[in-house]
Every structure is written in structure tokens, then in C-alpha cells.
Design a protein around this motif. Structure first.
Motif, PDB file in Angstrom:
ATOM      1  N   GLU A 101       0.826  -1.203   0.000  1.00  0.00           N
ATOM      2  CA  GLU A 101       0.000   0.000   0.000  1.00  0.00           C
ATOM      3  C   GLU A 101       0.868   1.265   0.000  1.00  0.00           C
ATOM      4  N   LYS A 102       1.973   1.199   0.695  1.00  0.00           N
ATOM      5  CA  LYS A 102       2.849   2.364   0.842  1.00  0.00           C
ATOM      6  C   LYS A 102       3.616   2.690  -0.438  1.00  0.00           C
ATOM      7  N   TYR A 103       4.012   1.641  -1.187  1.00  0.00           N
ATOM      8  CA  TYR A 103       4.903   1.864  -2.331  1.00  0.00           C
ATOM      9  C   TYR A 103       4.290   1.563  -3.693  1.00  0.00           C
ATOM     10  N   LYS A 104       3.028   1.190  -3.748  1.00  0.00           N
ATOM     11  CA  LYS A 104       2.422   0.811  -5.022  1.00  0.00           C
ATOM     12  C   LYS A 104       2.382   1.974  -6.013  1.00  0.00           C
ATOM     13  N   GLU A 105       2.136   3.198  -5.523  1.00  0.00           N
ATOM     14  CA  GLU A 105       2.061   4.335  -6.434  1.00  0.00           C
ATOM     15  C   GLU A 105       3.427   4.654  -7.038  1.00  0.00           C
ATOM     16  N   ILE A 106       4.491   4.481  -6.256  1.00  0.00           N
ATOM     17  CA  ILE A 106       5.844   4.696  -6.781  1.00  0.00           C
ATOM     18  C   ILE A 106       6.141   3.677  -7.873  1.00  0.00           C
ATOM     19  N   ALA A 107       5.754   2.411  -7.620  1.00  0.00           N
ATOM     20  CA  ALA A 107       5.978   1.349  -8.607  1.00  0.00           C
ATOM     21  C   ALA A 107       5.188   1.615  -9.888  1.00  0.00           C
ATOM     22  N   LYS A 108       3.961   2.095  -9.742  1.00  0.00           N
ATOM     23  CA  LYS A 108       3.124   2.401 -10.916  1.00  0.00           C
ATOM     24  C   LYS A 108       3.701   3.584 -11.700  1.00  0.00           C
ATOM     25  N   ASP A 109       4.177   4.597 -10.988  1.00  0.00           N
ATOM     26  CA  ASP A 109       4.778   5.757 -11.647  1.00  0.00           C
ATOM     27  C   ASP A 109       6.037   5.355 -12.416  1.00  0.00           C
ATOM     28  N   ASN A 110       6.848   4.476 -11.809  1.00  0.00           N
ATOM     29  CA  ASN A 110       8.046   3.986 -12.490  1.00  0.00           C
ATOM     30  C   ASN A 110       7.697   3.173 -13.733  1.00  0.00           C
ATOM     31  N   MET A 111       6.576   2.451 -13.661  1.00  0.00           N
ATOM     32  CA  MET A 111       6.139   1.666 -14.821  1.00  0.00           C
ATOM     33  C   MET A 111       5.764   2.593 -15.979  1.00  0.00           C
ATOM     34  N   SER A 144      17.440  -1.775   4.273  1.00  0.00           N
ATOM     35  CA  SER A 144      16.263  -0.935   4.079  1.00  0.00           C
ATOM     36  C   SER A 144      16.136   0.077   5.211  1.00  0.00           C
ATOM     37  N   VAL A 145      16.355  -0.395   6.427  1.00  0.00           N
ATOM     38  CA  VAL A 145      16.187   0.464   7.597  1.00  0.00           C
ATOM     39  C   VAL A 145      17.322   1.485   7.710  1.00  0.00           C
ATOM     40  N   GLN A 146      18.566   1.038   7.511  1.00  0.00           N
ATOM     41  CA  GLN A 146      19.722   1.904   7.728  1.00  0.00           C
ATOM     42  C   GLN A 146      20.087   2.763   6.519  1.00  0.00           C
ATOM     43  N   ALA A 147      19.751   2.283   5.309  1.00  0.00           N
ATOM     44  CA  ALA A 147      20.189   3.000   4.115  1.00  0.00           C
ATOM     45  C   ALA A 147      19.065   3.275   3.123  1.00  0.00           C
ATOM     46  N   PHE A 186      27.415  -0.461  -0.239  1.00  0.00           N
ATOM     47  CA  PHE A 186      26.038  -0.417  -0.725  1.00  0.00           C
ATOM     48  C   PHE A 186      25.574   1.039  -0.790  1.00  0.00           C
ATOM     49  N   ARG A 187      24.721   1.308  -1.741  1.00  0.00           N
ATOM     50  CA  ARG A 187      24.207   2.660  -1.913  1.00  0.00           C
ATOM     51  C   ARG A 187      23.276   3.041  -0.759  1.00  0.00           C
ATOM     52  N   LYS A 188      23.344   4.310  -0.386  1.00  0.00           N
ATOM     53  CA  LYS A 188      22.483   4.817   0.673  1.00  0.00           C
ATOM     54  C   LYS A 188      21.646   5.962   0.105  1.00  0.00           C
ATOM     55  N   TYR A 189      20.352   5.951   0.434  1.00  0.00           N
ATOM     56  CA  TYR A 189      19.428   6.933  -0.108  1.00  0.00           C
ATOM     57  C   TYR A 189      18.783   7.751   1.003  1.00  0.00           C
ATOM     58  N   LYS A 190      18.368   8.966   0.637  1.00  0.00           N
ATOM     59  CA  LYS A 190      17.678   9.808   1.618  1.00  0.00           C
ATOM     60  C   LYS A 190      16.265   9.304   1.872  1.00  0.00           C
ATOM     61  N   ASP A 191      15.676   8.705   0.831  1.00  0.00           N
ATOM     62  CA  ASP A 191      14.287   8.256   0.916  1.00  0.00           C
ATOM     63  C   ASP A 191      14.140   6.951   0.133  1.00  0.00           C
ATOM     64  N   PRO A 192      13.254   6.041   0.567  1.00  0.00           N
ATOM     65  CA  PRO A 192      13.067   4.780  -0.160  1.00  0.00           C
ATOM     66  C   PRO A 192      12.668   4.969  -1.617  1.00  0.00           C
ATOM     67  N   SER A 193      11.955   6.062  -1.919  1.00  0.00           N
ATOM     68  CA  SER A 193      11.530   6.298  -3.304  1.00  0.00           C
ATOM     69  C   SER A 193      12.734   6.410  -4.239  1.00  0.00           C
ATOM     70  N   GLU A 194      13.854   6.938  -3.728  1.00  0.00           N
ATOM     71  CA  GLU A 194      15.071   7.025  -4.532  1.00  0.00           C
ATOM     72  C   GLU A 194      15.599   5.636  -4.867  1.00  0.00           C
ATOM     73  N   SER A 195      15.437   4.711  -3.926  1.00  0.00           N
ATOM     74  CA  SER A 195      15.870   3.329  -4.149  1.00  0.00           C
ATOM     75  C   SER A 195      15.044   2.694  -5.260  1.00  0.00           C
ATOM     76  N   PHE A 196      13.731   2.939  -5.262  1.00  0.00           N
ATOM     77  CA  PHE A 196      12.856   2.386  -6.293  1.00  0.00           C
ATOM     78  C   PHE A 196      13.226   2.946  -7.669  1.00  0.00           C
ATOM     79  N   ARG A 197      13.468   4.243  -7.727  1.00  0.00           N
ATOM     80  CA  ARG A 197      13.807   4.864  -9.014  1.00  0.00           C
ATOM     81  C   ARG A 197      15.184   4.413  -9.494  1.00  0.00           C
TER      82      ARG A 197
END
Length: 298
Positions: A94-104, A130-133, A161-172
Motif C-alpha cells: 500500500e505504501k509503495y504501489k504508487e511509486i511502482a506504478k509511476d516507475n512503470m 532498508s532500515v539503515q540505508a 552499498f548505496r544509501k538513499y535519503k528516501d526509499p523512493s530514490e531506491s525504487f527509481r
């Protein structure tokens, strides 16, 4: 007098021959002058045991157990040993479905594939990377990465390993990772909603070494009906995947067959049972129903 001196000399000679005192050497023998070799012994260094505790997190890739409401379980793959519930997985979707759809929309990668991989590789967002980075796909630094990083022991000790400010950056970044590497180019010739072909294609292209990776990914997509997000992006109708479910129908159970227009809400009202109880009895992860589906109502 002469006789006494002779007797004294003889007695001293006898005493000196009978003594047991050892001869003490005051110098070491020179091995160059001796026919025997001198062996020098070396002592192994003594390592005192340190009081090191085992890390709270196992750094090898292990399994993640997803417990259902009926105490059955599904196995996921992640970078550490964590435990998540079905509700946690649903909340993650529920939290990340819109990010996945936007990436699609932007890249052509099925949102079902993106979400399925994220759940599989991050333990639904509970793994340490996921929690730390905010790294939900376990993407390593590689030579081109100039952003923040974190050291983490995976296949080798203290890998980057890459570290991101926000999980959305990881998805992109995951989407860019697939679109920018030639070995994944053939995937983009597949249907945008053909998650089965995509899952198998990822394995063929070398994304994962686990021979069961496609089956695990497909199983997650179908279990949580992630294909419906592909249909939403493409503007298509979605037909739910109905799998044979491990439900035991006893003689006292009352079964209802879903017909056109039925919803969990209408069925719950018809048989005076809550929606949550219906989902629990039938191992349902969401409110999706299909025509002809058998539902336990009592």
C-alpha cells in the motif's frame, strides 16, 4: 714418608673416579664444529580470546518467514533473518504501489515486478539495508556511484552499498539500474504486464543466482495480486489469479459460490459475518473476489 704420599695419591684418584657430580658447560656448543645439528624451536603466538558477541543481525542471505493469520507461512529471500506478517507485507504494498506504478509509466518495468522484487529483497522493508540505508533492492555502489554509501557484509566483508535519503530514490534507482544495462534490454521487448516472462528473463539476464528466483517472485506477485497494478497503469481489466488454497472444508462449513456483483461486503451482510472473519476463514489477502470462487461463510 714416600709410602704415605703414594697412598694419599691413590685414595684421591679413587674418590675422583667415583663421584656423581655432572660436568657443567659454561658455553654453548658450536654447531659448525659438531656433527649433530642444533634444532631451534619456535613458539606459536598466544591469542587471547576476545569477548566478542555475535551480531544481532546475521549478514548472510537467509530466509524470511511471512506468517499468515492461519499460522501457515511463506518463505521470502532477504539479506538478513527477519520476521514479517502478512499485514506488514500488505502495508508495504500500500505504501509503495504508487511509486511502482509511476516507475512503470516512465520506464516500462511492470509495477508487479518492482513491488515483488522489493518485498523479496528487503523483507517488506524490514531488512537492515532498508532500515539503515533506505536501500530496498540491495544495490551495491559499483564504480559509477558517487552518492552516500554504507558498509555491509553480504557476499564479502564490508561491501559498499548505496544509501538513499528516501526509499523512493531506491525504487527509481532500481528502475534506472535495469534500463541502463544492456544485458536487460531484451526484457523491454516483453509485454508490460507479462510478469511471468519478466521474472524468468531477470534470471536469464543474470540478475539473481538463485535458480528458484523466478518462482519465488512469481509466487509473491500472484499471492498478493500485484498484477492488478499493471492493469491499472495499462487501463486494462484485471482477472485475479485464483490458486487452489489450503482450506479444509469440514462437514459443518457452509460454502457460498461467488456470483456476478458479489463483494466481500455484500457477502458479509448476507451471512452476518465480518469482512475480516471472511478473509481469515478463506486465506484472503485483499478484498478481491472472482466468479465461481468458493467462500467459507460459516
Amino acid at each position: 714418608m714416600y709410602r704415605k704420599l703414594i697412598l694419599l695419591f691413590i685414595s684421591m684418584f679413587i674418590v675422583s673416579c667415583g663421584t656423581n657430580n655432572a660436568v657443567v658447560r659454561t658455553s654453548k656448543p658450536d654447531p659448525r664444529k659438531s656433527g649433530t645439528s642444533v634444532v631451534q624451536s619456535t613458539r606459536k603466538p598466544i591469542h587471547k580470546p576476545t569477548d566478542q558477541k555475535k551480531p544481532d543481525v546475521e549478514t548472510q542471505k537467509t530466509t524470511v518467514s511471512v506468517s499468515n493469520q492461519d499460522n501457515s507461512s511463506v518463505v521470502l529471500e532477504a539479506t538478513t533473518r527477519v520476521k514479517v506478517t502478512t499485514q506488514m507485507v500488505l502495508a508495504y504494498i500500500e505504501k509503495y504501489k504508487e511509486i511502482a506504478k509511476d516507475n512503470m509509466l516512465k520506464t516500462g518495468i511492470p509495477s508487479s515486478i518492482t513491488l515483488g522484487q522489493a518485498i523479496l529483497e528487503s523483507g517488506a522493508g524490514t531488512g537492515p539495508l532498508s532500515v539503515q540505508a533506505n536501500n530496498h533492492f540491495g544495490i551495491k555502489c559499483h564504480k559509477e556511484w558517487t552518492g552516500p554509501s554504507i558498509s555491509y557484509t553480504d557476499d564479502a566483508e564490508n561491501e559498499c552499498f548505496r544509501k538513499y535519503k528516501d526509499p523512493s530514490e531506491s525504487f527509481r534507482d532500481h528502475s534506472y539500474f535495469l534500463t541502463s544495462r544492456p544485458r536487460y534490454s531484451l526484457l523491454f521487448l516483453l509485454g508490460k504486464d507479462d510478469y511471468v516472462a519478466w521474472a524468468k528473463g531477470l534470471k536469464t539476464a543474470g540478475y539473481a543466482t538463485d535458480p528458484k528466483y523466478p518462482d519465488k517472485l512469481i509466487g509473491l506477485i500472484e499471492r498478493y495480486q500485484l498484477g492488478k497494478y499493471d492493469a491499472e497503469v495499462l487501463g486494462k481489466d484485471y482477472t485475479p489469479i485464483v490458486k487452489s488454497q489450503p482450506i479444509v472444508y469440514d462437514s459443518k462449513a457452509e460454502i457460498y459460490t461467488v456470483t456476478k456483483g458479489d463483494t466481500l461486503y455484500s457477502i458479509s451482510k448476507k451471512f452476518n459475518i465480518s469482512i475480516e472473519e471472511l478473509k481469515k476463514k478463506n486465506n484472503l489477502t485483499d478484498n478481491t473476489l472472482s466468479l465461481g470462487q468458493s467462500i467459507i461463510v460459516k
